[in-house]
Design a protein around this motif. Structure first.
Motif, PDB file in Angstrom:
ATOM      1  N   VAL A 162      -3.752  23.700 -19.410  1.00  8.86           N
ATOM      2  CA  VAL A 162      -3.546  22.890 -18.219  1.00  8.86           C
ATOM      3  C   VAL A 162      -4.683  23.117 -17.232  1.00  8.86           C
ATOM      4  CG1 VAL A 162      -2.060  24.684 -17.231  1.00  8.86           C
ATOM      5  CG2 VAL A 162      -1.910  22.352 -16.346  1.00  8.86           C
ATOM      6  N   LEU A 163      -5.090  22.043 -16.570  1.00  8.65           N
ATOM      7  CA  LEU A 163      -6.076  22.103 -15.495  1.00  8.65           C
ATOM      8  C   LEU A 163      -5.447  21.532 -14.239  1.00  8.65           C
ATOM      9  CD1 LEU A 163      -8.930  22.344 -14.209  1.00  8.65           C
ATOM     10  CD2 LEU A 163      -9.435  20.071 -15.184  1.00  8.65           C
ATOM     11  N   VAL A 164      -5.476  22.301 -13.150  1.00 10.07           N
ATOM     12  CA  VAL A 164      -5.003  21.842 -11.845  1.00 10.07           C
ATOM     13  C   VAL A 164      -6.226  21.630 -10.956  1.00 10.07           C
ATOM     14  CG1 VAL A 164      -3.614  22.382  -9.805  1.00 10.07           C
ATOM     15  CG2 VAL A 164      -2.841  23.124 -12.075  1.00 10.07           C
ATOM     16  N   VAL A 165      -6.367  20.439 -10.413  1.00  7.10           N
ATOM     17  CA  VAL A 165      -7.483  20.162  -9.509  1.00  7.10           C
ATOM     18  C   VAL A 165      -6.930  19.881  -8.117  1.00  7.10           C
ATOM     19  CG1 VAL A 165      -8.980  19.316 -11.340  1.00  7.10           C
ATOM     20  CG2 VAL A 165      -7.567  17.697 -10.085  1.00  7.10           C
ATOM     21  N   GLU A 166      -7.586  20.447  -7.115  1.00  4.39           N
ATOM     22  CA  GLU A 166      -7.170  20.309  -5.719  1.00  4.39           C
ATOM     23  C   GLU A 166      -8.403  19.955  -4.882  1.00  4.39           C
ATOM     24  OE1 GLU A 166      -6.035  20.086  -2.049  1.00  4.39           O
ATOM     25  OE2 GLU A 166      -4.570  20.166  -3.674  1.00  4.39           O
ATOM     26  N   ALA A 173      -6.544  26.674 -15.994  1.00  4.79           N
ATOM     27  CA  ALA A 173      -7.756  26.533 -15.193  1.00  4.79           C
ATOM     28  C   ALA A 173      -7.406  25.861 -13.872  1.00  4.79           C
ATOM     29  CB  ALA A 173      -8.814  25.720 -15.939  1.00  4.79           C
ATOM     30  N   TYR A 174      -8.103  26.276 -12.832  1.00  4.08           N
ATOM     31  CA  TYR A 174      -7.871  25.731 -11.486  1.00  4.08           C
ATOM     32  C   TYR A 174      -9.220  25.390 -10.875  1.00  4.08           C
ATOM     33  CZ  TYR A 174      -6.503  25.561  -6.547  1.00  4.08           C
ATOM     34  OH  TYR A 174      -6.294  25.179  -5.254  1.00  4.08           O
ATOM     35  N   ALA A 175      -9.348  24.191 -10.349  1.00  2.00           N
ATOM     36  CA  ALA A 175     -10.600  23.740  -9.754  1.00  2.00           C
ATOM     37  C   ALA A 175     -10.356  23.314  -8.314  1.00  2.00           C
ATOM     38  CB  ALA A 175     -11.195  22.588 -10.559  1.00  2.00           C
ATOM     39  N   ALA A 176     -10.799  24.153  -7.371  1.00  2.00           N
ATOM     40  CA  ALA A 176     -10.681  23.832  -5.946  1.00  2.00           C
ATOM     41  C   ALA A 176     -11.853  22.959  -5.516  1.00  2.00           C
ATOM     42  CB  ALA A 176     -10.649  25.121  -5.127  1.00  2.00           C
ATOM     43  N   GLY A 177     -11.664  22.215  -4.440  1.00  2.00           N
ATOM     44  CA  GLY A 177     -12.722  21.355  -3.935  1.00  2.00           C
ATOM     45  C   GLY A 177     -13.112  20.262  -4.911  1.00  2.00           C
TER      46      GLY A 177
END
Length: 424
Positions: free
Chosen positions: A36-40, A128-132
């Motif tokens: 899973v990828l979370v994008v914010e 995975a987490y992608a901020a900005g």
């Protein structure tokens, strides 16, 4: 421009929006071994949030999911009751301890709540987490959504392939718009202006609604030692309010609740000390397409009354997590929209019930004619004397949603824990 190196380009589930719904769903799916990828789009979750109250059923749910120790480590403020005063008279008092849920509502800052979800997920392989990082568009093939185009804060772009894209990006959802899923927007009669004040010693830990004809304040004790105050204003009335000046605004707050006068005079110095929220509801005929599902405010936007947004989001996640997991196991391509028919039907029923209650409350609070104000006061006083008030509030608050066994955390980690020391 280069491709962001911290973003995987092929995942099982891409979640757009790292608020409470997206962060919790990312954690639960990662626990199940799903990539899973979370994008914010926000780089740092340090902005002020308005809705930070977790209803008691949500507290029970999070403890059963194993987040009890993290909640205790962060700290929170329990809310013991909600009361309503109209034209100087108390007309309603609801003791949260009467619901027998085994927990009280708590106030915890949303950055802290989201952070503990992210921390729990960070150790899971495949997460995975992608901020900005923003979603700039969706990828479609043969009528199904197969991924999304992303852009990071430096302008770098990447296309991510996913069997399911989850739109958890809030009331102004980009995913909803890009998917072509139309929303019926219903503006409410009034909008909202909020601000924070230091909480005086001995103030107490109950939420209050203070009403004077068609003007009202929501006064919430907030962790660790603040009051969060919300004030209604007429739709499109912000410009006129500002023209009258901050002094007139402070005077209006004091007129509704004189206790707040000295605090407002000292701490609300400019409009920068306030936050504006446009009030509307959004309802949709369709929440899903092949390869895509919307959750939280993206799927059904409620008003701020009773602070239901974050709680509805948590219920969405707990219900949809096993549905997604089963669908991923059952096939190889984009998850069919029909997978979510049962989820959508059940959540739509509950959200519509909440929205109906909120609209009834908004209509009652907007009364200004003397006769109708008197009838309103009598009606609430009458309900206050009857057990009916607990039935009414119970239907909106709802019981803790059943949790799939695969999401449960057993033993000491999930056991109910003593309440944190309150910051009274």
């Amino acid at each position: 421009m280069s491709i962001p190196t911290n973003i995987p380009t092929d995942v099982d589930v891409l979640i757009v929006g790292g608020g409470p719904a997206g962060a919790l769903l990312g954690c639960l799916l990662a626990r199940r071994g799903i990539h899973v990828l979370v994008v914010e789009k926000q780089q740092n979750l340090d902005r002020d949030f308005r809705g930070e109250t977790l209803a008691a059923p949500s507290v029970v749910t999070l403890r059963r999911l194993g987040f009890g120790p993290a909640l205790e480590n962060h700290g929170y403020l329990e809310t013991t009751a909600v009361s309503m005063r109209m034209e100087g008279q108390e007309v309603l008092n609801v003791d949260y301890g009467r619901f027998g849920i085994g927990a009280l509502p708590i106030d915890i800052p949303q950055p802290g709540l989201i952070g503990l979800f992210n921390d729990a997920a960070a150790g899971e392989p495949g997460y995975a987490y992608a901020a900005g990082t923003s979603c700039t568009g969706l990828v479609e093939k043969d009528g199904a959504i197969t991924g999304a185009r992303l852009r990071d804060r430096d302008g770098n772009r990447v296309t991510v392939t996913a069997r399911l894209v989850v739109g958890a990006d809030g009331r102004f959802s980009k995913v909803r718009k890009e998917a072509g899923l139309a929303a019926e927007i219903t503006p409410q009669q009034r909008d909202f202006l909020s601000f924070k004040l230091p909480r005086p010693a001995g103030w107490g830990q109950h939420a209050e609604l203070v009403v004077n004809r068609d003007k009202h304040l929501v006064v919430l004790p907030t962790w660790p030692d603040f009051l969060r105050v919300g004030h209604n204003l007429p739709k499109r009335g912000l410009g006129e309010l500002r023209r009258r000046g901050i002094e007139a605004f402070r005077a209006g707050i004091t007129e509704i609740d004189p206790r707040l006068g000295p605090l407002v005079e000292e701490h609300v110095r400019t409009w920068d000390d306030t936050g504006f929220l446009e009030i509307f509801t959004a309802e949709m005929a369709d929440w899903a397409r092949d390869g895509l599902i919307l959750i939280g405010d993206a799927s059904h936007t409620c008003t701020p009354i009773l602070g239901q947004g974050v709680n509805l989001a948590i219920q969405d996640v707990v219900m949809i997590s096993p549905v997604i997991a089963a669908a991923l196991r059952a096939g190889t391509g984009p998850v069919p929209a029909t997978t979510f028919d049962g989820f959508v039907a059940a959540r739509r029923r509950h959200k519509r019930r909440v929205t109906r209650f909120q609209r009834m409350q908004e209509a009652a609070l907007a009364q200004h004619k003397p006769a109708k104000v008197w009838v309103r006061r009598v009606r609430f006083k009458t309900m206050n004397r009857l057990p009916l008030k607990y039935v009414v509030f119970g239907k909106v608050i709802n019981a803790p949603h059943p949790i799939d066994p695969a999401d449960l955390r057993t033993g000491a980690e999930a056991a109910p824990t003593p309440a944190a020391p309150s910051a009274a």
